[in-house]
Write a protein that holds these residues in place. Structure first.
Motif, PDB file in Angstrom:
ATOM      1  N   ALA A  84       0.841  -1.202   0.000  1.00 23.95           N
ATOM      2  CA  ALA A  84       0.000   0.000   0.000  1.00 23.95           C
ATOM      3  C   ALA A  84       0.876   1.252   0.000  1.00 23.95           C
ATOM      4  O   ALA A  84       0.604   2.211  -0.710  1.00 23.95           O
ATOM      5  CB  ALA A  84      -0.926   0.003   1.207  1.00 23.95           C
ATOM      6  N   LEU A  85       1.979   1.219   0.777  1.00 28.03           N
ATOM      7  CA  LEU A  85       2.884   2.370   0.818  1.00 28.03           C
ATOM      8  C   LEU A  85       3.530   2.612  -0.538  1.00 28.03           C
ATOM      9  O   LEU A  85       3.644   3.740  -1.000  1.00 28.03           O
ATOM     10  CB  LEU A  85       3.977   2.145   1.852  1.00 28.03           C
ATOM     11  N   ASN A  86       3.949   1.501  -1.178  1.00 29.01           N
ATOM     12  CA  ASN A  86       4.572   1.593  -2.488  1.00 29.01           C
ATOM     13  C   ASN A  86       3.645   2.339  -3.440  1.00 29.01           C
ATOM     14  O   ASN A  86       4.083   3.066  -4.326  1.00 29.01           O
ATOM     15  CB  ASN A  86       4.826   0.172  -3.012  1.00 29.01           C
ATOM     16  N   PHE A  87       2.364   2.193  -3.213  1.00 22.93           N
ATOM     17  CA  PHE A  87       1.351   2.780  -4.067  1.00 22.93           C
ATOM     18  C   PHE A  87       1.059   4.233  -3.674  1.00 22.93           C
ATOM     19  O   PHE A  87       0.946   5.106  -4.532  1.00 22.93           O
ATOM     20  CB  PHE A  87       0.109   1.898  -3.914  1.00 22.93           C
ATOM     21  N   ILE A  88       0.945   4.486  -2.364  1.00 15.31           N
ATOM     22  CA  ILE A  88       0.459   5.816  -1.970  1.00 15.31           C
ATOM     23  C   ILE A  88       1.566   6.851  -1.769  1.00 15.31           C
ATOM     24  O   ILE A  88       1.303   8.034  -1.890  1.00 15.31           O
ATOM     25  CB  ILE A  88      -0.429   5.776  -0.706  1.00 15.31           C
ATOM     26  N   VAL A 172      13.938   4.417   4.641  1.00 15.19           N
ATOM     27  CA  VAL A 172      13.861   4.057   3.218  1.00 15.19           C
ATOM     28  C   VAL A 172      12.580   4.624   2.614  1.00 15.19           C
ATOM     29  O   VAL A 172      12.561   5.122   1.482  1.00 15.19           O
ATOM     30  CB  VAL A 172      13.913   2.515   3.058  1.00 15.19           C
ATOM     31  N   THR A 173      11.498   4.560   3.408  1.00 19.30           N
ATOM     32  CA  THR A 173      10.215   5.089   2.932  1.00 19.30           C
ATOM     33  C   THR A 173      10.332   6.571   2.599  1.00 19.30           C
ATOM     34  O   THR A 173       9.836   7.027   1.569  1.00 19.30           O
ATOM     35  CB  THR A 173       9.162   4.921   4.047  1.00 19.30           C
ATOM     36  N   ILE A 174      11.024   7.312   3.483  1.00 20.05           N
ATOM     37  CA  ILE A 174      11.160   8.751   3.257  1.00 20.05           C
ATOM     38  C   ILE A 174      12.020   9.007   2.011  1.00 20.05           C
ATOM     39  O   ILE A 174      11.706   9.884   1.194  1.00 20.05           O
ATOM     40  CB  ILE A 174      11.757   9.428   4.507  1.00 20.05           C
ATOM     41  N   ALA A 175      13.073   8.207   1.852  1.00 19.92           N
ATOM     42  CA  ALA A 175      13.923   8.380   0.666  1.00 19.92           C
ATOM     43  C   ALA A 175      13.118   8.106  -0.601  1.00 19.92           C
ATOM     44  O   ALA A 175      13.252   8.814  -1.611  1.00 19.92           O
ATOM     45  CB  ALA A 175      15.124   7.443   0.737  1.00 19.92           C
ATOM     46  N   TYR A 176      12.267   7.085  -0.557  1.00 14.51           N
ATOM     47  CA  TYR A 176      11.415   6.761  -1.707  1.00 14.51           C
ATOM     48  C   TYR A 176      10.484   7.934  -2.012  1.00 14.51           C
ATOM     49  O   TYR A 176      10.310   8.328  -3.176  1.00 14.51           O
ATOM     50  CB  TYR A 176      10.618   5.497  -1.386  1.00 14.51           C
ATOM     51  N   LEU A 244      16.522  -4.423 -15.209  1.00 12.09           N
ATOM     52  CA  LEU A 244      15.507  -3.599 -15.874  1.00 12.09           C
ATOM     53  C   LEU A 244      14.449  -3.143 -14.877  1.00 12.09           C
ATOM     54  O   LEU A 244      14.077  -1.977 -14.837  1.00 12.09           O
ATOM     55  CB  LEU A 244      14.849  -4.397 -17.000  1.00 12.09           C
ATOM     56  N   ALA A 245      13.977  -4.085 -14.059  1.00 10.47           N
ATOM     57  CA  ALA A 245      12.914  -3.750 -13.123  1.00 10.47           C
ATOM     58  C   ALA A 245      13.382  -2.698 -12.139  1.00 10.47           C
ATOM     59  O   ALA A 245      12.609  -1.852 -11.690  1.00 10.47           O
ATOM     60  CB  ALA A 245      12.458  -4.999 -12.379  1.00 10.47           C
ATOM     61  N   ARG A 246      14.682  -2.722 -11.817  1.00  7.43           N
ATOM     62  CA  ARG A 246      15.198  -1.785 -10.812  1.00  7.43           C
ATOM     63  C   ARG A 246      15.305  -0.368 -11.334  1.00  7.43           C
ATOM     64  O   ARG A 246      15.620   0.544 -10.570  1.00  7.43           O
ATOM     65  CB  ARG A 246      16.564  -2.260 -10.322  1.00  7.43           C
ATOM     66  N   LEU A 247      15.064  -0.167 -12.623  1.00  3.03           N
ATOM     67  CA  LEU A 247      15.013   1.210 -13.116  1.00  3.03           C
ATOM     68  C   LEU A 247      13.819   1.933 -12.525  1.00  3.03           C
ATOM     69  O   LEU A 247      13.768   3.149 -12.492  1.00  3.03           O
ATOM     70  CB  LEU A 247      14.934   1.216 -14.645  1.00  3.03           C
ATOM     71  N   SER A 248      12.841   1.157 -12.062  1.00  4.36           N
ATOM     72  CA  SER A 248      11.680   1.772 -11.427  1.00  4.36           C
ATOM     73  C   SER A 248      11.964   1.959  -9.950  1.00  4.36           C
ATOM     74  O   SER A 248      12.381   1.025  -9.262  1.00  4.36           O
ATOM     75  CB  SER A 248      10.466   0.869 -11.616  1.00  4.36           C
ATOM     76  N   PRO A 249      11.773   3.171  -9.439  1.00  2.04           N
ATOM     77  CA  PRO A 249      12.027   3.384  -8.010  1.00  2.04           C
ATOM     78  C   PRO A 249      11.158   2.495  -7.124  1.00  2.04           C
ATOM     79  O   PRO A 249      11.567   2.114  -6.027  1.00  2.04           O
ATOM     80  CB  PRO A 249      11.714   4.866  -7.792  1.00  2.04           C
ATOM     81  N   GLY A 250       9.985   2.142  -7.628  1.00  2.00           N
ATOM     82  CA  GLY A 250       9.104   1.271  -6.859  1.00  2.00           C
ATOM     83  C   GLY A 250       9.744  -0.086  -6.582  1.00  2.00           C
ATOM     84  O   GLY A 250       9.619  -0.636  -5.493  1.00  2.00           O
ATOM     85  N   THR A 251      10.466  -0.616  -7.570  1.00  4.55           N
ATOM     86  CA  THR A 251      11.138  -1.904  -7.386  1.00  4.55           C
ATOM     87  C   THR A 251      12.242  -1.778  -6.342  1.00  4.55           C
ATOM     88  O   THR A 251      12.387  -2.632  -5.460  1.00  4.55           O
ATOM     89  CB  THR A 251      11.740  -2.380  -8.719  1.00  4.55           C
ATOM     90  N   LEU A 252      13.023  -0.711  -6.464  1.00 10.08           N
ATOM     91  CA  LEU A 252      14.104  -0.495  -5.490  1.00 10.08           C
ATOM     92  C   LEU A 252      13.527  -0.426  -4.079  1.00 10.08           C
ATOM     93  O   LEU A 252      14.043  -1.039  -3.142  1.00 10.08           O
ATOM     94  CB  LEU A 252      14.847   0.805  -5.803  1.00 10.08           C
ATOM     95  N   PHE A 253      12.447   0.337  -3.967  1.00 16.25           N
ATOM     96  CA  PHE A 253      11.821   0.477  -2.657  1.00 16.25           C
ATOM     97  C   PHE A 253      11.324  -0.873  -2.165  1.00 16.25           C
ATOM     98  O   PHE A 253      11.593  -1.274  -1.026  1.00 16.25           O
ATOM     99  CB  PHE A 253      10.659   1.475  -2.763  1.00 16.25           C
ATOM    100  N   GLY A 254      10.625  -1.600  -3.036  1.00 17.95           N
ATOM    101  CA  GLY A 254      10.071  -2.903  -2.652  1.00 17.95           C
ATOM    102  C   GLY A 254      11.165  -3.854  -2.171  1.00 17.95           C
ATOM    103  O   GLY A 254      11.039  -4.487  -1.124  1.00 17.95           O
ATOM    104  N   GLU A 255      12.274  -3.892  -2.923  1.00 23.52           N
ATOM    105  CA  GLU A 255      13.354  -4.815  -2.557  1.00 23.52           C
ATOM    106  C   GLU A 255      14.010  -4.395  -1.252  1.00 23.52           C
ATOM    107  O   GLU A 255      14.286  -5.232  -0.383  1.00 23.52           O
ATOM    108  CB  GLU A 255      14.390  -4.867  -3.680  1.00 23.52           C
TER     109      GLU A 255
END
Lengths: 326, 312
Positions: A84-88, A172-176, A244-255
């Motif tokens: 949910a955080l990754n989304f909002i 990490v959340t704040i950095a994202y 490739l997936a890690r080009l998206s900040p969402g992936t970096l955050f998720g991992e």
């Protein structure tokens, strides 16, 4: 008099503090912030409430039970708090940043403020830090609410290492959030219209959130040989996919978040995990110590912060070249 | 060193191949009100932005109060107050809060700031609405708040870009009074405008911009002499036979133009009003009006640009 030569004088940070304080207090008192907080609480509370319901019924011993509040996706609602955080977070960050510079321009306050003794550097950085501080306050509040709810409803206090992991998760959340804030500000510098800038930022977010995973996997499939001969080949293809997936900040955050909150994570990717446990004889379910987990996700954290700086620098360059006149 | 607050030499601004400001020289003295006049797009605002260091200079040099706006923009901006064309304030803040923000950017100590804000609001007659949100302010009030900002800043130079555009006559009059007030406390004022008759009444000197160049510079009378020709224009309204002939016979009269409805414009090389009165009355005509025509900036402006267009 020398012609346009030489360095400009005075610190680029003159006036940074007043800009920061103004932005921070404007954000905190704005109606937009109320809406965003409401949004966050609604979206954050549902996954947490339902995962707490389930965790209360778990009887088997789990050393990291407290961290499961953040990551477990209950059956009734297959969304974890982290997801949910990754989304909002992007929506929050875009909501705070999409009109930061162009609204000053449209309200004709920009030239008046810039005619005071400050550089544009201070204005842009102050705005960024003000919004980031707002975001940090909101996320910390949310984090404390979840933490408190966990304490109350689970009835067991978290261990020190769990607190440390959860606190790193907050950072990490704040950095994202900072990455998406920088993106939103970049668009607010590029486009004079606030609507265009909001649309572009949201469009980019939708692209990374929904389309990029599909595109990345399509590209990866294209790279894959028709038949895998060795385990190395499988691993190599999976690595291409990850990069490739890690080009998206969402992936970096998720991992990064999974590495922190799931201490059992030792590598990202199914095959990578399997190979690692086979070749090094690691026990699949055993947790990593905190420092090892941090080491594992260090590239992801660096990537997020680097991304934030690169996008902010781009916004800075565009802003420096912009004409202040209407 | 002369007492100039702003000195520009060969100031140049290029946008691609177009010369927005084409190598102008400009001197503005301490304590004078200087008007930059010209049609829209003539380069007035660009010149102002270059003086403030808010836009890059393509060539030439500017010196503001001894500082170079390219290298020392903070020093310049600390001493120069700027009121942009249709100035904006933060609508969700009150007038006082807006000024407080500026005071913080100027690093004025808090104790000092409150006093200076109160005085500044008082001087532009906004003290009673100082705690109202700026969103409720009219355009004239915003312009006055902009002046208050300059007063609070204790600027040595005030640069006002189209300060009276879009204001009703009463608000314009009030604003011009405040601009005169700035001059009284020793502030040099540089203002740009295309509202000529208003500007004429406050400006000590003016510069006429055309296509990025300064076409004319000087006091209004100097400009009038240059463009309209030296001479003393008067307006005569009289009834009688052959008034024009009578007027032409007066010594010193160079030109008599029929202005219609029993009125004539007379241009002479000296003040011939007494002679005109005597001759008209003695020739049996009845004199109804005899007026000294001040050269109007508007006339200068219109004539100049007509000629410039013909020449082109």
């Amino acid at each position: 008099m020398p012609r346009n030569s030489g360095q400009r004088e005075g610190s680029p940070f003159t006036g940074l503090a007043p800009v920061f304080m103004k932005e921070f207090s404007d954000h905190l008192s704005s109606a937009r912030m109320m809406v965003l907080m409401l949004f966050v609480i609604v979206f954050g509370a549902f996954p947490v409430a339902s995962s707490l319901q389930e965790l209360r019924n778990i009887t088997e011993a789990d050393a990291y039970l407290f961290l499961r509040i953040f990551t477990s996706a209950p059956e009734s609602l297959p969304i974890s708090f982290v997801f949910a955080l990754n989304f909002i977070i992007p929506i929050m960050a875009i909501g705070l940043g999409f009109d930061s510079v162009n609204s000053e321009f449209n309200h004709r306050t920009l030239s008046r403020v810039l005619s005071q003794p400050i550089y544009r550097d201070a204005l842009l950085l102050g705005k960024f830090l003000g919004a980031l501080a707002t975001l940090a306050v909101a996320l910390t509040a949310l984090w404390l609410i979840v933490f408190g709810a966990g304490l109350l409803l689970l009835g067991i206090p978290p261990r020190g290492v769990e607190v440390a992991r959860a606190a790193s998760f907050l950072l990490v959340t704040i950095a994202y959030g900072g990455v998406w804030l920088a993106v939103a500000m970049l668009f607010s510098v590029i486009f004079r219209s606030t609507a265009t800038s909001a649309l572009c930022a949201l469009g980019l977010w939708l692209f990374f959130f929904f389309l990029w995973p599909m595109i990345a996997s399509a590209i990866t499939t294209g790279f894959a040989p028709s038949q895998f001969r060795t385990a190395d080949e499988v691993l190599a293809v999976e690595q291409v996919g990850s990069v490739l997936a890690r080009l998206s900040p969402g992936t970096l955050f998720g991992e990064a978040v999974i590495g922190l909150l799931n201490p059992e994570t030792k590598a990202f990717g199914y095959f990578a995990n399997m190979l690692l446990s086979q070749s090094r004889g690691l026990i699949p379910g055993a947790p990593l110590p905190f420092d090892q987990s941090l080491l594992l996700i260090w590239p992801q954290i660096t990537g997020l912060i680097a991304g934030m700086i690169v996008v902010f620098a781009a916004a800075y360059i565009v802003f420096q070249r912009e004409e202040v006149r209407a | 060193m002369s007492d100039n607050v702003i000195e520009a030499r060969g100031l140049l601004k290029l946008y691609g191949a177009t010369r927005a400001v084409d190598a102008i020289d400009l001197d503005i003295c301490r304590g004078e009100i200087f008007g930059l006049l010209g049609p829209n797009g003539a380069g007035k605002t660009t010149t102002i932005l270059m003086i403030l260091g808010l836009t890059e200079i393509s060539g030439g040099a500017v010196n503001v109060l001894g500082f170079n706006p390219v290298r020392q923009p903070l020093e310049v901006k600390r001493r120069v107050g700027y009121l942009p064309d249709s100035v904006g304030f933060y609508d969700h803040l009150t007038a006082r809060q807006n000024l407080r923000y500026t005071a913080r950017l100027l690093a004025i100590p808090r104790k000092d700031a409150e006093k200076r804000i109160a005085d500044a609001l008082e001087s532009v007659q906004l003290a009673d609405v100082g705690d109202h949100r700026v969103a409720t302010f009219s355009r004239g009030m915003r312009q006055r708040l902009g002046i208050a900002e300059i007063v609070m800043k204790k600027a040595e130079v005030a640069i006002l870009d189209e300060p009276t555009s879009g204001l009703d006559p009463h608000a314009t009059h009030e604003l011009l009074e405040m601009i005169r007030g700035l001059k009284k406390v020793g502030v040099a004022v540089l203002l740009s405008s295309h509202l000529l008759d208003r500007v004429q009444s406050v400006c000590d000197r003016v510069a006429l911009f055309n296509n990025g160049k300064i076409a004319l510079m000087g006091t209004v009378v100097e400009l009038a002499n240059k463009v309209l020709g030296a001479g003393h224009p008067i307006l005569v309204e009289a009834q009688g036979s052959d008034i024009a002939g009578t007027l032409r016979g007066i010594e010193g009269v160079q030109q008599v133009v029929d202005a219609g409805e029993g009125a004539w414009r007379v241009i002479a090389d000296r003040d011939v009003r007494a002679a005109v009165a005597l001759r008209v009355v003695s020739s049996g005509g009845s004199l109804t009006r005899l007026a000294d025509l001040q050269p109007s900036l508007e006339e200068v402006y219109t004539r100049y640009f007509q000629e410039a267009r013909h020449a082109a």
